[in-house]
Design an enzyme around this catalytic site. Structure first.
Site: not given
Ligand code: F6R
Length: 240
Positions: A67, A132, A134, A139
């Site tokens: 992403d 959450n 995701h 989401e």
């Molecule tokens: C980032 C991504 C997100 C993160 C998630 C956890 O490329 O795809 O899904 O993996 O938000 O973020 P952290 O690792 O910062 O807790």
């Protein structure tokens, strides 16, 4: 779904690196799906260390990132383009021409990236998870068969990511381009990493809850080759 519980963050990084290394050594042109955020940093450090110790080369490795924010220039320090270059690509020998990070802001850009990822065929996809549930920026309530698309970030995700923007949530972009859940599930192997107690609830829902679009990561229960690597804090709410 295999669940591996490690003592701490360091052990998680080593375990994840072992799985990555296995794939990289098994093929001439391996394809990795990569994530950003704080979770994979330990893994990326292990990858850099192995390169510096001349144990591995990434010249033939093709990568597809999950992403990217919409509205940040590539060279903005918090763009995922910058994140990947700072933490992995610039410290190793990945070839720029083998690196793919989604870009653009409309459906046509998303379809173009989808086409590239599907043709690329990811061998191993690395994932983190949001509080959450995701994965990527998919989401809760994103359809399981979704492909690369443009999303509005939820308030919870904007608040979580504000820590990368001097704690100011007004600076966090509100839109992103992300592989869909269907795109992610297309990978031959998936490794999801979670660290810390803030992830304990979503990990319980992912591993032991119903497979439901309310918890995007729960779809991994249906993947033929998915592994979840956790530290003890993220695993704390799993049934013993
Ligand atoms: C980032 C991504 C997100 C993160 C998630 C956890 O490329 O795809 O899904 O993996 O938000 O973020 P952290 O690792 O910062 O807790």
């Amino acid at each position: 779904m295999n669940v591996i519980i490690c003592k701490d963050e360091k052990e998680v990084a080593k375990k994840a690196f072992e799985l990555v290394e296995k794939v990289l050594k098994s093929k001439e042109n391996p394809v990795l799906g990569l994530a950003t955020g704080s979770t994979p940093l330990g893994l990326y450090n292990e990858m850099v260390k192995a390169y510096q110790n001349k144990e591995i080369s990434y010249q033939n490795v093709v990568t597809y990132n999950l992403d990217e924010y919409i509205g940040l220039a590539k060279d903005h320090p918090e763009s995922y383009y910058s994140f990947m270059h700072t933490n992995l690509f610039d410290k190793t020998d990945f070839k720029e021409s083998n690196i793919h990070i989604p870009e653009g802001s409309n459906q046509q850009d998303a379809l173009k990236y989808e086409d590239e990822v599907v043709k690329g065929q990811v061998d191993l996809q690395i994932l983190g998870i949001g509080r959450n549930g995701h994965i990527g920026f998919n989401e809760p309530n994103t359809p399981f068969d979704s492909i690369t698309h443009i999303v509005d970030l939820t308030q919870e995700t904007i608040e979580d990511n504000a820590r990368f923007f001097d704690g100011d949530k007004s600076l966090v972009p509100t839109k992103a381009i992300t592989m869909g859940i269907g795109t992610i599930m297309h990978a031959k192997e998936i490794v999801l990493i979670a660290l810390g107690s803030a992830k304990a609830d979503c990990i319980k829902d992912t591993v032991e809850g119903a497979v439901s679009e309310q918890t995007p990561a729960s779809i991994l229960q249906k993947h033929p080759n998915a592994t979840i690597i956790l530290d003890e804090l993220a695993a704390a709410k799993l049934a013993k």
